[in-house]
Design an enzyme around this catalytic site. Sequence first.
Site, PDB file in Angstrom:
ATOM      1  N   ASP A 193       0.876  -1.162   0.000  1.00 42.05           N
ATOM      2  CA  ASP A 193       0.000   0.000   0.000  1.00 42.05           C
ATOM      3  C   ASP A 193       0.917   1.216   0.000  1.00 42.05           C
ATOM      4  O   ASP A 193       1.598   1.492   0.987  1.00 42.05           O
ATOM      5  CB  ASP A 193      -0.883  -0.012   1.253  1.00 42.05           C
ATOM      6  CG  ASP A 193      -1.817   1.198   1.342  1.00 42.05           C
ATOM      7  OD1 ASP A 193      -1.639   2.154   0.552  1.00 42.05           O
ATOM      8  OD2 ASP A 193      -2.702   1.197   2.218  1.00 42.05           O
ATOM      9  N   ASN A 212       3.629   2.701 -10.646  1.00 41.90           N
ATOM     10  CA  ASN A 212       2.423   2.771 -11.460  1.00 41.90           C
ATOM     11  C   ASN A 212       1.170   3.115 -10.653  1.00 41.90           C
ATOM     12  O   ASN A 212       0.208   3.636 -11.214  1.00 41.90           O
ATOM     13  CB  ASN A 212       2.220   1.420 -12.160  1.00 41.90           C
ATOM     14  CG  ASN A 212       0.873   1.312 -12.833  1.00 41.90           C
ATOM     15  OD1 ASN A 212       0.614   1.970 -13.831  1.00 41.90           O
ATOM     16  ND2 ASN A 212      -0.013   0.492 -12.262  1.00 41.90           N
ATOM     17  N   TYR A 245      -5.116  16.054 -10.099  1.00 46.35           N
ATOM     18  CA  TYR A 245      -4.398  14.999 -10.821  1.00 46.35           C
ATOM     19  C   TYR A 245      -3.231  15.606 -11.604  1.00 46.35           C
ATOM     20  O   TYR A 245      -2.113  15.069 -11.587  1.00 46.35           O
ATOM     21  CB  TYR A 245      -5.351  14.276 -11.765  1.00 46.35           C
ATOM     22  CG  TYR A 245      -4.727  13.116 -12.497  1.00 46.35           C
ATOM     23  CD1 TYR A 245      -4.545  11.887 -11.855  1.00 46.35           C
ATOM     24  CD2 TYR A 245      -4.329  13.227 -13.823  1.00 46.35           C
ATOM     25  CE1 TYR A 245      -3.977  10.816 -12.519  1.00 46.35           C
ATOM     26  CE2 TYR A 245      -3.760  12.161 -14.497  1.00 46.35           C
ATOM     27  CZ  TYR A 245      -3.591  10.953 -13.839  1.00 46.35           C
ATOM     28  OH  TYR A 245      -3.022   9.892 -14.499  1.00 46.35           O
ATOM     29  N   LYS A 275       0.866  14.782 -11.023  1.00 47.83           N
ATOM     30  CA  LYS A 275       1.742  14.211 -12.046  1.00 47.83           C
ATOM     31  C   LYS A 275       2.882  15.169 -12.393  1.00 47.83           C
ATOM     32  O   LYS A 275       3.993  14.723 -12.718  1.00 47.83           O
ATOM     33  CB  LYS A 275       0.930  13.837 -13.289  1.00 47.83           C
ATOM     34  CG  LYS A 275      -0.024  12.669 -13.076  1.00 47.83           C
ATOM     35  CD  LYS A 275       0.711  11.421 -12.615  1.00 47.83           C
ATOM     36  CE  LYS A 275      -0.204  10.213 -12.533  1.00 47.83           C
ATOM     37  NZ  LYS A 275       0.500   8.986 -12.095  1.00 47.83           N
ATOM     38  N   THR A 312      -8.700   2.076 -18.314  1.00 49.22           N
ATOM     39  CA  THR A 312      -8.373   1.660 -16.949  1.00 49.22           C
ATOM     40  C   THR A 312      -9.576   1.991 -16.073  1.00 49.22           C
ATOM     41  O   THR A 312     -10.531   2.630 -16.520  1.00 49.22           O
ATOM     42  CB  THR A 312      -7.145   2.412 -16.387  1.00 49.22           C
ATOM     43  OG1 THR A 312      -7.514   3.784 -16.166  1.00 49.22           O
ATOM     44  CG2 THR A 312      -5.969   2.350 -17.337  1.00 49.22           C
TER      45      THR A 312
END
Length: 251
Positions: A65, A92, A164, A168, A199
């Site tokens: 985790d 990932n 998000y 990134k 996904t």
Amino acid sequence: MDSNKTIVFITGASGGIGFETASLFATISSYHVIVGARSIEKGEKAVSEIKSQKPQGTISFVQIDVTDDKSINDAAAAVEKDFGRVDVLINNAGIISHAESLRGQLRETFETNTIGAAVVSQTFSPLLLSSQKAKMINISSGLGSITLTLDPKSPYYKAPAPAYMMSKAAMNMLTAYESARLGDQGVKVWSYCPGYVVTNLTGTGEKGVQERIARGAKSPKESADGLLAIVEGKRDADVGMFLHKDGIYGW
């Protein structure tokens, strides 16, 4: 375990890009793939499914985790005990938060996408440094490119995903930092945008998957192909950079 095998550890590998990458690498006899996943049930199911395809390579599961330091430390200790090194680390694991407030979205998203990747990288660094062919690949996104975000011609211009995107962009800084920190010790580091693929990143189940398909999402198998090309040395000329399947993104 054949000591000549390339040991690949993938976080978030029980589904999506991580699973397809593990599946692809496991088809090659020279690889041993370690599926890293938060859920023991999902991780073991992923390994069982890959094994049912009778792969040429070998595969195992380690629970991790990335939001829990003890879990990360335990995972690294398990890998060290069984293999003594990691040749390829693929960060990932990632999420898109559905918290109501921006503050909540930022906290949830950074905890997994950025902080988790940074702590995994730090904790697994000694295992990478024990390899003669170490590579670290951080799964980023074109949405994390500041260059593209400021380009009115870019599909990412004014994209409504600030948490998000920031997570990134921060991961890309992690790539630059780790490349500078570990590069002269023989570790090759990249950011990689896997493209817009199918996904369950949104966490909305089959509905979310179908929505991505309707918007033109491609198979995550294409992302896996791009990652294999990096691991097999086909993108070594671009080490330390922010890659996508067909070239390089601006930071």
